[in-house]
Write an enzyme that holds these catalytic residues in place. Structure first.
Site, PDB file in Angstrom:
ATOM      1  N   GLU A  48     101.938 111.349  15.054  1.00  0.00           N
ATOM      2  CA  GLU A  48     103.081 110.428  15.550  1.00  0.00           C
ATOM      3  C   GLU A  48     103.712 110.423  14.529  1.00  0.00           C
ATOM      4  O   GLU A  48     102.848 109.374  13.699  1.00  0.00           O
ATOM      5  CB  GLU A  48     103.128 109.985  16.575  1.00  0.00           C
ATOM      6  CG  GLU A  48     103.859 109.169  16.883  1.00  0.00           C
ATOM      7  CD  GLU A  48     103.568 107.478  18.152  1.00  0.00           C
ATOM      8  OE1 GLU A  48     103.394 107.832  19.342  1.00  0.00           O
ATOM      9  OE2 GLU A  48     103.886 106.509  17.558  1.00  0.00           O
ATOM     10  N   ARG A  76     107.612 104.568  30.012  1.00  0.00           N
ATOM     11  CA  ARG A  76     108.876 103.719  30.521  1.00  0.00           C
ATOM     12  C   ARG A  76     109.669 103.302  29.484  1.00  0.00           C
ATOM     13  O   ARG A  76     110.937 102.708  29.310  1.00  0.00           O
ATOM     14  CB  ARG A  76     107.764 102.019  30.618  1.00  0.00           C
ATOM     15  CG  ARG A  76     108.845 101.658  32.111  1.00  0.00           C
ATOM     16  CD  ARG A  76     108.075 100.427  32.373  1.00  0.00           C
ATOM     17  NE  ARG A  76     107.863  99.662  31.260  1.00  0.00           N
ATOM     18  CZ  ARG A  76     107.134  98.348  30.896  1.00  0.00           C
ATOM     19  NH1 ARG A  76     107.333  97.690  32.611  1.00  0.00           N
ATOM     20  NH2 ARG A  76     107.160  97.566  30.215  1.00  0.00           N
ATOM     21  N   TYR A 105      96.162 103.513  28.587  1.00  0.00           N
ATOM     22  CA  TYR A 105      95.145 102.000  27.580  1.00  0.00           C
ATOM     23  C   TYR A 105      94.096 101.804  28.108  1.00  0.00           C
ATOM     24  O   TYR A 105      93.535 100.884  28.868  1.00  0.00           O
ATOM     25  CB  TYR A 105      96.690 100.863  27.662  1.00  0.00           C
ATOM     26  CG  TYR A 105      97.723 101.174  27.852  1.00  0.00           C
ATOM     27  CD1 TYR A 105      98.236 100.904  27.003  1.00  0.00           C
ATOM     28  CD2 TYR A 105      98.779 101.896  29.123  1.00  0.00           C
ATOM     29  CE1 TYR A 105     100.448 101.297  27.353  1.00  0.00           C
ATOM     30  CE2 TYR A 105      99.920 102.135  28.628  1.00  0.00           C
ATOM     31  CZ  TYR A 105     100.626 101.563  28.050  1.00  0.00           C
ATOM     32  OH  TYR A 105     102.184 102.351  27.322  1.00  0.00           O
ATOM     33  N   LYS A 130     100.476 108.344  37.961  1.00  0.00           N
ATOM     34  CA  LYS A 130     101.643 108.798  37.007  1.00  0.00           C
ATOM     35  C   LYS A 130     100.403 110.691  36.731  1.00  0.00           C
ATOM     36  O   LYS A 130     101.419 111.829  36.512  1.00  0.00           O
ATOM     37  CB  LYS A 130     101.331 109.082  35.611  1.00  0.00           C
ATOM     38  CG  LYS A 130     102.043 107.447  35.631  1.00  0.00           C
ATOM     39  CD  LYS A 130     102.653 106.953  34.177  1.00  0.00           C
ATOM     40  CE  LYS A 130     101.369 106.435  33.157  1.00  0.00           C
ATOM     41  NZ  LYS A 130     101.265 106.076  31.993  1.00  0.00           N
TER      42      LYS A 130
HETATM   43  P1  FAD Z   1     104.411 102.644  33.058  1.00  0.00           P
HETATM   44  O1  FAD Z   1     103.609 103.779  33.548  1.00  0.00           O
HETATM   45  O2  FAD Z   1     105.341 102.543  33.815  1.00  0.00           O
HETATM   46  O3  FAD Z   1     103.596 101.060  33.524  1.00  0.00           O
HETATM   47  C1  FAD Z   1     104.500  99.547  33.115  1.00  0.00           C
HETATM   48  C2  FAD Z   1     103.050  98.818  33.089  1.00  0.00           C
HETATM   49  O4  FAD Z   1     103.851  99.189  34.964  1.00  0.00           O
HETATM   50  C3  FAD Z   1     101.961  98.911  33.213  1.00  0.00           C
HETATM   51  O5  FAD Z   1     101.683  97.971  32.878  1.00  0.00           O
HETATM   52  C4  FAD Z   1     101.532  99.272  35.017  1.00  0.00           C
HETATM   53  O6  FAD Z   1     100.355  98.716  35.514  1.00  0.00           O
HETATM   54  C5  FAD Z   1     102.816  99.661  35.971  1.00  0.00           C
HETATM   55  N1  FAD Z   1     103.177  99.943  36.570  1.00  0.00           N
HETATM   56  C6  FAD Z   1     103.433 101.281  36.789  1.00  0.00           C
HETATM   57  N2  FAD Z   1     103.772 101.651  38.170  1.00  0.00           N
HETATM   58  C7  FAD Z   1     104.209 100.462  38.764  1.00  0.00           C
HETATM   59  C8  FAD Z   1     104.470 100.729  40.102  1.00  0.00           C
HETATM   60  N3  FAD Z   1     104.514 101.474  40.845  1.00  0.00           N
HETATM   61  N4  FAD Z   1     104.640  98.774  40.629  1.00  0.00           N
HETATM   62  C9  FAD Z   1     104.158  97.508  39.532  1.00  0.00           C
HETATM   63  N5  FAD Z   1     103.818  97.907  38.243  1.00  0.00           N
HETATM   64  C10 FAD Z   1     103.901  99.297  37.883  1.00  0.00           C
HETATM   65  N6  FAD Z   1     107.587 103.356  23.762  1.00  0.00           N
HETATM   66  C11 FAD Z   1     108.377 103.707  22.528  1.00  0.00           C
HETATM   67  O7  FAD Z   1     109.813 102.231  23.140  1.00  0.00           O
HETATM   68  N7  FAD Z   1     109.118 104.569  22.353  1.00  0.00           N
HETATM   69  C12 FAD Z   1     107.520 105.500  21.790  1.00  0.00           C
HETATM   70  O8  FAD Z   1     107.786 106.490  21.497  1.00  0.00           O
HETATM   71  C13 FAD Z   1     106.609 104.811  22.557  1.00  0.00           C
HETATM   72  N8  FAD Z   1     105.651 106.040  22.307  1.00  0.00           N
HETATM   73  C14 FAD Z   1     104.364 105.500  22.856  1.00  0.00           C
HETATM   74  C15 FAD Z   1     103.328 106.499  22.606  1.00  0.00           C
HETATM   75  C16 FAD Z   1     102.410 106.347  22.817  1.00  0.00           C
HETATM   76  C17 FAD Z   1     100.613 106.927  23.358  1.00  0.00           C
HETATM   77  C18 FAD Z   1     101.805 104.884  24.334  1.00  0.00           C
HETATM   78  C19 FAD Z   1     100.634 105.096  24.456  1.00  0.00           C
HETATM   79  C20 FAD Z   1     103.101 104.099  24.105  1.00  0.00           C
HETATM   80  C21 FAD Z   1     104.124 104.738  23.919  1.00  0.00           C
HETATM   81  N9  FAD Z   1     105.045 103.671  23.501  1.00  0.00           N
HETATM   82  C22 FAD Z   1     106.416 103.900  23.516  1.00  0.00           C
HETATM   83  C23 FAD Z   1     104.658 101.784  24.146  1.00  0.00           C
HETATM   84  C24 FAD Z   1     105.323 102.325  25.480  1.00  0.00           C
HETATM   85  O9  FAD Z   1     106.773 102.491  25.906  1.00  0.00           O
HETATM   86  C25 FAD Z   1     104.695 100.799  26.892  1.00  0.00           C
HETATM   87  O10 FAD Z   1     103.587 100.586  26.562  1.00  0.00           O
HETATM   88  C26 FAD Z   1     105.241 100.140  27.763  1.00  0.00           C
HETATM   89  O11 FAD Z   1     105.447  99.284  27.916  1.00  0.00           O
HETATM   90  C27 FAD Z   1     104.929 101.027  28.681  1.00  0.00           C
HETATM   91  O12 FAD Z   1     105.319 102.326  28.915  1.00  0.00           O
HETATM   92  P2  FAD Z   1     103.712 103.235  30.192  1.00  0.00           P
HETATM   93  O13 FAD Z   1     104.955 105.170  29.847  1.00  0.00           O
HETATM   94  O14 FAD Z   1     102.624 103.045  30.261  1.00  0.00           O
HETATM   95  O15 FAD Z   1     104.952 102.808  31.524  1.00  0.00           O
END
Ligand code: FAD
Length: 317
Positions: free
Chosen positions: A19, A124, A179, A199
């Site tokens: 990455e 997200r 995670y 998801k």
């Molecule tokens: P989600 O899957 O939406 O989850 C977020 C939180 O909400 C979790 O605690 C989940 O349990 C909870 N949740 C999900 N759905 C619900 C629901 N319906 N009701 C209540 N709670 C819910 N960040 C950046 O800004 N830019 C990047 O390029 C980037 N790349 C990344 C690449 C990887 C491989 C990883 C692991 C992370 C990356 N991140 C990046 C960080 C990521 O955006 C953050 O960790 C963010 O806080 C969560 O993203 P997510 O897509 O896992 O969110």
């Protein structure tokens, strides 16, 4: 080609990928190329390009500070296209909920489709620097699951506002984040895994994990995900420790634990050069064990600097 097709084609052989982060606004792309060049000999089938959240900057104007919102590392899709063209490699732009309306996301996906980009990571995004919690952008998605649904709709020719594609629909392969030590906001690992399952049910094709330093955490996560019915590839994301400060920074930013042996080894170093070597050796051991476990891909967080990842890849691939 799709990430999942690369995995299928490898027939059980572990692939190498990494990455990168776009350069800061005003910097040239050449520095990025200088860091990618030495990693290309390890034949990455795909390279991820992150997207940064927007942030506030303060500009002095007539003795007053003017607050502007800006993205400090723009250009994710442009970089994906440039790298794809220069190295003939698949690229994976990270698409965020945070900072984008659904319309803007649609335009971005249309750009990707026209550019022949076939994979996207649906994320997200974190809260902005001044926020305590993530706040959805007005007209944007609250969770990554909504983004996955939007991408899947587009794959079926369904645009926003009931516009239908006549032919030549996109067919994005969708990655999502997982995670092994649970997401910081999640009340438990089990609850986080349920969200991951949602998801995948919404159409995610593979998972890339947050970095971890104890492989056992990954193994347990993969088993728990399987028990939860998650049957897509789970790609481990790993990162070599590079400076002594990482001992505090990484747990603080990513909410992960570091193994005692690693902490002791880093604390025993006199210079950051020694720390870097400890980080490389730890990551080589992690990589070897993960390959023995049969992971489909080893995905390295290079953070824009490739020399330690190059050292690790030379020992592994
Ligand atoms: P989600 O899957 O939406 O989850 C977020 C939180 O909400 C979790 O605690 C989940 O349990 C909870 N949740 C999900 N759905 C619900 C629901 N319906 N009701 C209540 N709670 C819910 N960040 C950046 O800004 N830019 C990047 O390029 C980037 N790349 C990344 C690449 C990887 C491989 C990883 C692991 C992370 C990356 N991140 C990046 C960080 C990521 O955006 C953050 O960790 C963010 O806080 C969560 O993203 P997510 O897509 O896992 O969110």
């Amino acid at each position: 080609m799709k990430v999942t097709e690369h995995i299928k084609q490898a027939k059980g052989k572990t692939l190498f990928s990494f990455e990168i982060i776009p350069p800061k606004k005003g910097n040239s792309i050449q520095e990025l190329y200088r860091n990618i060049d030495p990693l290309m000999e390890f034949n990455p089938p795909f390279i991820d390009v992150t997207t940064s959240r927007e942030e506030y900057v303060y500009i002095e104007k007539g003795g007053l500070l003017d607050r502007k919102i800006t993205r400090m590392r723009p250009g994710t899709v442009g970089i994906c296209a440039a790298i794809k063209h220069k190295y003939d490699v698949d690229t994976v732009p990270h698409v965020l909920c945070g900072g984008f309306t659904k319309e803007e996301t649609e335009y971005l996906l249309v750009d990707c489709h026209y550019l022949g980009i076939q994979n996207v990571m649906a994320l997200r995004g974190d809260a902005m620097k001044h926020q305590n919690y993530f706040e959805a952008t007005k007209g944007g998605h609250q969770y990554a699951k909504g983004l996955v649904e939007q991408i899947q709709n587009l794959n079926q020719g369904k645009y926003l506002h009931d516009v239908m594609e006549a032919d030549g629909c996109s067919d994005f392969c969708i990655g999502v984040a997982g995670y092994p030590e649970k997401h910081i906001e999640s009340p438990s690992l089990k609850s986080d895994l349920k969200r991951l399952r949602e998801k995948v049910d919404a159409g995610a094709d593979y998972v890339v994990t947050q970095m971890f330093f104890d492989n056992q955490k990954y193994f347990e996560f993969v088993e728990a995900a399987k028990d939860m019915g998650i049957d897509v590839p789970i790609i481990p994301g790993i990162k070599p420790i590079a400076i002594a400060k990482h001992l505090q920074l990484l747990p603080q930013v990513f909410k992960i634990d570091l193994p005692e042996d690693l902490i002791t080894a880093v604390e025993g170093c006199k210079t950051n050069k020694e720390v870097r070597q400890v980080g490389v050796e730890w990551c080589i051991q992690q990589s070897k064990e993960l390959i023995d476990y049969g992971v489909p891909v080893l995905h390295y967080y290079s953070m824009g600097k490739s020399s330690n990842v190059q050292q690790i890849a030379s020992a592994i691939f």
